[in-house]
Structure formats: C-alpha cells, structure tokens
Design a protein around this motif. Structure first.
Motif, mmCIF file in Angstrom:
data_model
loop_
_atom_site.group_PDB
_atom_site.id
_atom_site.type_symbol
_atom_site.label_atom_id
_atom_site.label_comp_id
_atom_site.label_asym_id
_atom_site.label_seq_id
_atom_site.Cartn_x
_atom_site.Cartn_y
_atom_site.Cartn_z
ATOM 1 N N ALA A 180 13.143 9.791 1.285
ATOM 2 C CA ALA A 180 14.044 10.263 2.335
ATOM 3 C C ALA A 180 13.215 10.870 3.461
ATOM 4 C CB ALA A 180 15.010 11.305 1.765
ATOM 5 N N PRO A 181 13.810 11.024 4.647
ATOM 6 C CA PRO A 181 13.084 11.678 5.748
ATOM 7 C C PRO A 181 12.582 13.051 5.315
ATOM 8 C CG PRO A 181 15.088 10.679 6.561
ATOM 9 C CD PRO A 181 15.153 10.567 5.071
ATOM 10 N N GLY A 182 11.332 13.336 5.653
ATOM 11 C CA GLY A 182 10.737 14.615 5.275
ATOM 12 C C GLY A 182 9.898 14.544 4.018
ATOM 13 N N ASP A 183 10.063 13.473 3.230
ATOM 14 C CA ASP A 183 9.208 13.295 2.066
ATOM 15 C C ASP A 183 7.783 12.966 2.523
ATOM 16 O OD1 ASP A 183 11.316 13.775 0.416
ATOM 17 O OD2 ASP A 183 11.598 11.698 -0.226
ATOM 18 N N VAL A 184 6.840 13.122 1.595
ATOM 19 C CA VAL A 184 5.421 12.898 1.920
ATOM 20 C C VAL A 184 4.825 11.894 0.932
ATOM 21 C CG1 VAL A 184 3.126 13.974 1.799
ATOM 22 C CG2 VAL A 184 4.954 15.080 3.083
ATOM 23 N N LEU A 185 3.984 11.018 1.446
ATOM 24 C CA LEU A 185 3.220 10.089 0.606
ATOM 25 C C LEU A 185 1.740 10.395 0.766
ATOM 26 C CD1 LEU A 185 2.816 7.509 -1.149
ATOM 27 C CD2 LEU A 185 2.773 6.213 1.002
ATOM 28 N N LEU A 186 1.089 10.757 -0.340
ATOM 29 C CA LEU A 186 -0.362 10.975 -0.359
ATOM 30 C C LEU A 186 -1.023 9.731 -0.930
ATOM 31 C CD1 LEU A 186 -0.811 14.636 -1.644
ATOM 32 C CD2 LEU A 186 -2.074 13.647 0.249
ATOM 33 N N VAL A 187 -1.896 9.093 -0.157
ATOM 34 C CA VAL A 187 -2.566 7.873 -0.596
ATOM 35 C C VAL A 187 -4.060 8.148 -0.718
ATOM 36 C CG1 VAL A 187 -2.892 5.420 -0.199
ATOM 37 C CG2 VAL A 187 -0.858 6.554 0.693
ATOM 38 N N PHE A 188 -4.577 8.053 -1.952
ATOM 39 C CA PHE A 188 -5.995 8.257 -2.220
ATOM 40 C C PHE A 188 -6.691 6.904 -2.228
ATOM 41 C CE2 PHE A 188 -4.091 12.091 -3.663
ATOM 42 C CZ PHE A 188 -5.067 13.072 -3.707
ATOM 43 N N SER A 189 -7.633 6.704 -1.320
ATOM 44 C CA SER A 189 -8.376 5.453 -1.261
ATOM 45 C C SER A 189 -9.718 5.720 -0.583
ATOM 46 C CB SER A 189 -7.598 4.387 -0.479
ATOM 47 O OG SER A 189 -8.334 3.183 -0.390
ATOM 48 N N GLU A 190 -10.788 5.709 -1.346
ATOM 49 C CA GLU A 190 -12.093 6.110 -0.809
ATOM 50 C C GLU A 190 -12.442 5.357 0.468
ATOM 51 O OE1 GLU A 190 -16.850 6.336 -2.050
ATOM 52 O OE2 GLU A 190 -15.323 5.942 -3.581
ATOM 53 N N HIS A 191 -12.264 4.036 0.462
ATOM 54 C CA HIS A 191 -12.658 3.246 1.631
ATOM 55 C C HIS A 191 -11.478 2.877 2.514
ATOM 56 C CE1 HIS A 191 -16.693 3.053 0.042
ATOM 57 N NE2 HIS A 191 -16.193 2.684 -1.115
ATOM 58 N N GLY A 192 -10.254 3.121 2.054
ATOM 59 C CA GLY A 192 -9.072 2.966 2.892
ATOM 60 C C GLY A 192 -8.752 1.558 3.339
ATOM 61 N N ASN A 193 -9.200 0.555 2.584
ATOM 62 C CA ASN A 193 -8.969 -0.817 3.034
ATOM 63 C C ASN A 193 -8.227 -1.684 2.020
ATOM 64 O OD1 ASN A 193 -10.957 -1.115 1.124
ATOM 65 N ND2 ASN A 193 -12.580 -1.680 2.573
ATOM 66 N N HIS A 194 -7.553 -1.070 1.027
ATOM 67 C CA HIS A 194 -6.807 -1.859 0.044
ATOM 68 C C HIS A 194 -5.504 -2.349 0.685
ATOM 69 C CE1 HIS A 194 -4.860 -3.184 -3.606
ATOM 70 N NE2 HIS A 194 -5.962 -2.955 -4.285
ATOM 71 N N PRO A 195 -5.278 -3.663 0.752
ATOM 72 C CA PRO A 195 -4.092 -4.197 1.438
ATOM 73 C C PRO A 195 -2.769 -3.670 0.867
ATOM 74 C CG PRO A 195 -5.674 -5.945 0.982
ATOM 75 C CD PRO A 195 -6.156 -4.734 0.245
ATOM 76 N N ARG A 208 10.945 7.021 7.233
ATOM 77 C CA ARG A 208 10.695 8.193 8.090
ATOM 78 C C ARG A 208 10.003 9.326 7.323
ATOM 79 N NH1 ARG A 208 16.063 9.834 10.804
ATOM 80 N NH2 ARG A 208 16.953 9.105 8.837
ATOM 81 N N GLY A 209 9.202 8.958 6.354
ATOM 82 C CA GLY A 209 8.403 9.950 5.642
ATOM 83 C C GLY A 209 7.028 10.059 6.272
ATOM 84 N N LYS A 210 6.298 11.126 5.931
ATOM 85 C CA LYS A 210 4.950 11.337 6.461
ATOM 86 C C LYS A 210 3.909 10.798 5.483
ATOM 87 C CE LYS A 210 5.895 15.431 9.295
ATOM 88 N NZ LYS A 210 5.553 16.863 9.519
ATOM 89 N N VAL A 211 2.952 10.057 6.010
ATOM 90 C CA VAL A 211 1.870 9.495 5.203
ATOM 91 C C VAL A 211 0.604 10.317 5.425
ATOM 92 C CG1 VAL A 211 0.409 7.486 4.770
ATOM 93 C CG2 VAL A 211 2.841 7.179 5.311
ATOM 94 N N ILE A 212 0.000 10.755 4.325
ATOM 95 C CA ILE A 212 -1.272 11.492 4.376
ATOM 96 C C ILE A 212 -2.308 10.665 3.639
ATOM 97 C CG2 ILE A 212 -2.491 13.607 3.776
ATOM 98 C CD1 ILE A 212 0.215 15.038 3.760
ATOM 99 N N SER A 213 -3.346 10.244 4.332
ATOM 100 C CA SER A 213 -4.413 9.452 3.701
ATOM 101 C C SER A 213 -5.554 10.368 3.270
ATOM 102 C CB SER A 213 -4.934 8.381 4.656
ATOM 103 O OG SER A 213 -5.547 8.978 5.797
ATOM 104 N N VAL A 214 -6.195 10.003 2.160
ATOM 105 C CA VAL A 214 -7.369 10.719 1.651
ATOM 106 C C VAL A 214 -8.464 9.684 1.491
ATOM 107 C CG1 VAL A 214 -8.262 12.257 -0.120
ATOM 108 C CG2 VAL A 214 -5.813 12.273 0.398
ATOM 109 N N MET A 228 -1.358 12.020 8.978
ATOM 110 C CA MET A 228 -2.405 13.022 8.817
ATOM 111 C C MET A 228 -3.447 12.481 7.857
ATOM 112 S SD MET A 228 -0.209 16.567 8.530
ATOM 113 C CE MET A 228 1.179 15.829 7.698
ATOM 114 N N SER A 229 -4.663 13.000 7.969
ATOM 115 C CA SER A 229 -5.743 12.507 7.119
ATOM 116 C C SER A 229 -6.590 13.640 6.570
ATOM 117 C CB SER A 229 -6.653 11.550 7.908
ATOM 118 O OG SER A 229 -5.947 10.410 8.327
ATOM 119 N N LEU A 230 -6.987 13.497 5.323
ATOM 120 C CA LEU A 230 -8.024 14.331 4.728
ATOM 121 C C LEU A 230 -9.256 13.452 4.609
ATOM 122 C CD1 LEU A 230 -6.045 16.182 1.907
ATOM 123 C CD2 LEU A 230 -6.819 17.129 4.091
#
Length: 285
Positions: A180-195, A208-214, A228-230
């Motif tokens: 739902a809007p306002g939810d967050v998705l944290l995606v852990f991927s060292e090189h960030g290139n997995h399709p 309409r959720g926020k994606v945070i990449s690690v 946003m990114s870590l």
C-alpha cells in the motif's frame, strides 16, 4: 581523514582515467614519495594535467600536497604494516594479521560513513519507522545478500515493525500485491544489477511505495530505481579480503539505521525488550 580512505570512498564515482590514478596510488602508496606528478603521469600513460586535476578534485591544493598527506598516513600506519621478522612467533604473526584486517575494516567503515550522510541515514530510518506504524516493510536479498536482509528483518520484527522478508523473487512479487502507499521495500543487492530485483522494485513503485536500495557505491540499475539508497564502499586488492570488508561495513551501516529506529522511541525499545524476553523463555529447557 586519511587521503587513502578518501580515495577509496570516491573511487566508484571516478572516471576511467581517475580510477587508474587512484588504483596506482592505493597499490603503490609506499612508493609515491619517489614520484613527481610527471613521473606518475608517464607511468600511467596519461597527461600531467590529469594528475593535477585528480588531486584538486580530491580537495588538495596540488600533487605535492597529496603526496605529503599520503606519506603522513603511511607513517602513522607503519607499526601495523611493518613486515614481521623471520623469527616472529606464530602468535605474533596472527596478531599482526588480525590488526591489519581490523584496520582495513575500520577504513572501509569510515569510507562508507563518508558517503552516507547522517541526513540520508536518518531519512531511511524515518521511512522505515513510518511504514512500521501502520504498514509493512518488505525486504529481499538474493544469495549472500539474503544473510543481511534476513538479519535486518529480524531486528525490525523485534521492534514491533511488520517485516515481510523473502529470498524468492516469485513469492516476493506475490507479497508485493498487498503493498500500500507508504510501505517500504528494502532491496539488498551488492552490485545492484539483478534483473529480477529491478522488476520487483518497479512493481513496488506502482503501488506508490518507497524503494530503498542497499548496494555498493557504484552507478547501478537498482540504485537508479530507488527513492533512497544505502551505499557501501569497501575495496581491497586481495579477493579474499574485499568481501570481508564489504560485509563489515554493511553490517555497521545497518546497525546505525537500527539504532536510529530505537533512539527516542520508548515504545519500540519496550517492544524489543519484551520480545527478547519471550525468545529467551522459548529457548530455555
């Protein structure tokens, strides 16, 4: 701040020529005092002006300033880098290796701290905290990345934040259908290139959720998709050392986010203590 740490932290954002200069300095720091800017340029097959521009981009007045700063950094670290005498005991050699590894981890953590501003880390913590009040935090990582995804999901659960963790892309795609809007998705991927992770991030943004990449501190597709990114900066010429530096710096970064989620939130700390007590009771015979 050590100039070598600064070079490592900014290497991934450099041009091809700048990376060649950076790698030469990092790999031959002990020899840099014997090189003039022209000799360094000749060794790399580039122009002297490229070397000068490189040093100025790092914030130094010129090449002599950089060379002096590197020399000082090496002098401070000489005790840890000094070669062991042949007669050194096995215990002394082990202690030296442990000290060098600790120093390299510390440098990676410092470089990672430099590229993640306090404001950026706080923004990530606030987004997770807001999602945890009335929504969900989805977390995914594949392979070794799942180790940190799983660990962070557990920490969020201990705080009373609903964390939906999965390491299967098909199942996570199904889970996201409930986002739902306002939810967050944290995606852990060292090189960030997995399709597949990129597709999941796009699908999540449709809700309409926020994606945070690690990821590593590189230009990568996942980071481009994220709100946003870590970022993690960890480099070493030894292939068996570099993953250890990445893991250490990443864990320290995640710990910073966790502490921010606890600070100033008595309800979360109370929930943490209650959950830890329940788990302890479960483990007792």
């Amino acid at each position: 701040m050590s100039p070598l740490v600064k070079i490592r932290s900014e290497r991934d954002q450099m041009s091809a020529v700048e990376r060649r200069i950076a790698d030469f300095i990092l790999e031959n720091a002990q020899l840099l005092r014997d090189y003039s800017s022209q000799q360094l340029a000749d060794a790399l097959g580039i122009s002297q002006s490229s070397v000068v521009k490189f040093t100025q981009k790092l914030g130094f007045k010129g090449y002599p300033d950089l060379k002096y700063s590197v020399g000082e950094a090496i002098a401070r670290a000489d005790n840890g880098d000094a070669p062991q005498p042949a007669a050194a005991s096995a215990r002394e050699q082990a202690a030296s290796l442990a000290e060098q590894l600790w120093r390299r981890k510390s440098e990676a953590e410092e470089a990672t701290r430099l590229i993640n501003t306090p404001e950026a880390i706080r923004a990530v913590a606030e987004a997770i905290g807001q999602a945890g009040r009335s929504g969900k935090v989805f977390i995914i990582g594949l392979g070794e990345d799942d180790i940190y995804a799983r660990g962070f999901a557990l920490k969020l659960s201990l705080l009373g934040i609903l964390a939906v963790h999965n390491f299967d892309t098909a199942r996570m795609t199904a889970n996201i259908s409930a986002a739902a809007p306002g939810d967050v998705l944290l995606v852990f991927s060292e090189h960030g290139n997995h399709p597949a992770l990129g597709k999941i991030a796009r699908y999540f943004r449709e809700h309409r959720g926020k994606v945070i990449s690690v990821t590593r501190h590189t230009a990568n597709p996942l980071r481009t998709l994220a709100d946003m990114s870590l970022l993690v900066s960890a480099h070493d010429e030894q292939p068996y050392i570099q993953p250890l530096l990445y893991q250490s710096a990443l864990q320290h970064l995640l710990d910073n986010v966790f502490v921010l989620l606890c600070e100033g939130h008595d309800d979360r700390r109370a929930q943490l203590l209650a959950n830890l007590e329940r788990i302890q009771l479960m483990l007792e015979p």
